[in-house]
Design a protein around this motif. Structure first.
Motif, PDB file in Angstrom:
ATOM      1  N   GLN A   5       0.878  -0.996  -0.007  1.00 17.80           N
ATOM      2  CA  GLN A   5       0.155  -0.080  -0.201  1.00 17.80           C
ATOM      3  C   GLN A   5       1.050   0.860  -0.176  1.00 17.80           C
ATOM      4  O   GLN A   5       2.016   1.032   1.087  1.00 17.80           O
ATOM      5  CB  GLN A   5      -0.802   0.140   1.158  1.00 17.80           C
ATOM      6  N   LEU A   9      -1.826   7.479  -1.055  1.00 15.99           N
ATOM      7  CA  LEU A   9      -3.221   7.177  -1.972  1.00 15.99           C
ATOM      8  C   LEU A   9      -3.844   6.418  -1.443  1.00 15.99           C
ATOM      9  O   LEU A   9      -3.387   5.665  -0.199  1.00 15.99           O
ATOM     10  CB  LEU A   9      -2.056   5.734  -3.437  1.00 15.99           C
ATOM     11  N   GLN A  18      -2.581  -2.715  -4.171  1.00 15.05           N
ATOM     12  CA  GLN A  18      -1.902  -2.166  -5.222  1.00 15.05           C
ATOM     13  C   GLN A  18      -1.806  -3.022  -5.815  1.00 15.05           C
ATOM     14  O   GLN A  18      -1.114  -2.763  -6.523  1.00 15.05           O
ATOM     15  CB  GLN A  18      -1.322  -0.868  -4.490  1.00 15.05           C
ATOM     16  N   VAL A  32      -4.350   0.579 -12.705  1.00 17.09           N
ATOM     17  CA  VAL A  32      -4.744   1.286 -11.476  1.00 17.09           C
ATOM     18  C   VAL A  32      -5.058   2.347 -12.525  1.00 17.09           C
ATOM     19  O   VAL A  32      -4.846   2.810 -14.333  1.00 17.09           O
ATOM     20  CB  VAL A  32      -2.784   2.108 -11.583  1.00 17.09           C
ATOM     21  N   ALA A  35      -6.254   9.380 -10.913  1.00 12.40           N
ATOM     22  CA  ALA A  35      -6.949  10.050  -9.641  1.00 12.40           C
ATOM     23  C   ALA A  35      -8.292   9.511 -10.054  1.00 12.40           C
ATOM     24  O   ALA A  35      -9.425  10.475 -10.725  1.00 12.40           O
ATOM     25  CB  ALA A  35      -5.902  10.922  -9.435  1.00 12.40           C
ATOM     26  N   ARG A  36      -9.210   9.877  -8.786  1.00 10.16           N
ATOM     27  CA  ARG A  36     -10.665   9.762  -8.559  1.00 10.16           C
ATOM     28  C   ARG A  36     -10.935  11.154  -8.954  1.00 10.16           C
ATOM     29  O   ARG A  36     -11.976  11.013  -9.583  1.00 10.16           O
ATOM     30  CB  ARG A  36     -11.249   8.897  -7.530  1.00 10.16           C
ATOM     31  N   SER A  49      -1.072  11.005 -14.236  1.00  9.99           N
ATOM     32  CA  SER A  49      -1.670  10.438 -13.058  1.00  9.99           C
ATOM     33  C   SER A  49      -1.634   9.452 -12.848  1.00  9.99           C
ATOM     34  O   SER A  49      -1.114   8.566 -11.845  1.00  9.99           O
ATOM     35  CB  SER A  49      -3.044  10.654 -13.226  1.00  9.99           C
ATOM     36  N   VAL A  50      -2.036   7.677 -14.070  1.00 14.88           N
ATOM     37  CA  VAL A  50      -1.548   6.618 -13.139  1.00 14.88           C
ATOM     38  C   VAL A  50      -0.344   6.183 -14.012  1.00 14.88           C
ATOM     39  O   VAL A  50       0.159   5.537 -12.500  1.00 14.88           O
ATOM     40  CB  VAL A  50      -2.196   6.024 -15.492  1.00 14.88           C
ATOM     41  N   GLN A  53       1.048   7.458 -10.058  1.00 13.20           N
ATOM     42  CA  GLN A  53       0.556   6.730  -9.412  1.00 13.20           C
ATOM     43  C   GLN A  53       0.865   4.940  -9.287  1.00 13.20           C
ATOM     44  O   GLN A  53       1.979   4.692  -8.901  1.00 13.20           O
ATOM     45  CB  GLN A  53      -1.073   6.188  -9.680  1.00 13.20           C
ATOM     46  N   CYS A  54       1.098   4.461 -10.653  1.00  7.36           N
ATOM     47  CA  CYS A  54       2.260   3.646 -10.647  1.00  7.36           C
ATOM     48  C   CYS A  54       3.675   3.709  -9.736  1.00  7.36           C
ATOM     49  O   CYS A  54       4.418   2.295  -9.415  1.00  7.36           O
ATOM     50  CB  CYS A  54       2.754   2.889 -12.347  1.00  7.36           C
ATOM     51  N   GLN A  56       4.434   5.628  -7.422  1.00  8.83           N
ATOM     52  CA  GLN A  56       4.624   5.273  -5.795  1.00  8.83           C
ATOM     53  C   GLN A  56       4.386   4.452  -5.113  1.00  8.83           C
ATOM     54  O   GLN A  56       4.711   3.468  -4.465  1.00  8.83           O
ATOM     55  CB  GLN A  56       3.529   6.609  -5.742  1.00  8.83           C
ATOM     56  N   ILE A  57       3.675   3.968  -6.319  1.00  5.46           N
ATOM     57  CA  ILE A  57       3.830   2.128  -5.691  1.00  5.46           C
ATOM     58  C   ILE A  57       4.439   1.131  -5.619  1.00  5.46           C
ATOM     59  O   ILE A  57       5.366   0.225  -4.611  1.00  5.46           O
ATOM     60  CB  ILE A  57       2.071   1.214  -6.992  1.00  5.46           C
TER      61      ILE A  57
END
Length: 124
Positions: A5, A9, A18, A32, A35-36, A49-50, A53-54, A56-57
């Motif tokens: 996690q 995020l 995740q 992913v 963002a919402r 955005s995707v 996030q990827c 960060q994960i």
């Protein structure tokens, strides 16, 4: 197995992690979405955005985009393929993971792109 996690995020909206890291050091990143608060933005903004996030994960799993071995991308319409190629090339540069791009009629929440990754931890 280790369940990942990424700090900062939101928790997954369903019954999944995740990412999952295997004992052998493979990192499986769940699909992913942007963002919402982004579904009504441009395709390019959703890609940014995707991939952010990827990244960060992957960092939370002990690796980075340069460790990705495979990418599967789902695009809400084949017309987004050229823009996805451009975003993908900008993110990965000279690194060329295996890839599949799958045009679909629709994605959850009205999003235009979803990305799923497999990476390998550097010391895995």
């Amino acid at each position: 197995m280790e369940f990942v996690q990424a700090p900062g995020l939101p928790l997954p909206a369903g019954h999944y992690s995740q990412a999952v890291v295997t004992r052998g050091g493979l990192v499986f990143v769940s699909g992913v979405l942007p963002a919402r608060d982004l579904p009504d933005t441009s395709f390019e903004a959703q890609c940014a955005s995707v991939f952010a996030q990827c990244e960060q994960i992957l960092r939370a799993a002990g690796c980075g985009l340069h460790d990705v071995v495979q990418c599967t991308a789902y695009l809400a319409g084949v017309e987004h393929w050229p823009a996805f190629n451009a975003a993908y090339a900008a993110v990965f540069g000279a690194h060329r993971p295996a890839r599949a791009v799958v045009p679909v009629p629709a994605l959850h929440y009205g999003c235009l792109v979803e990305v799923q990754l497999v990476a390998e931890q550097p010391n895995g």
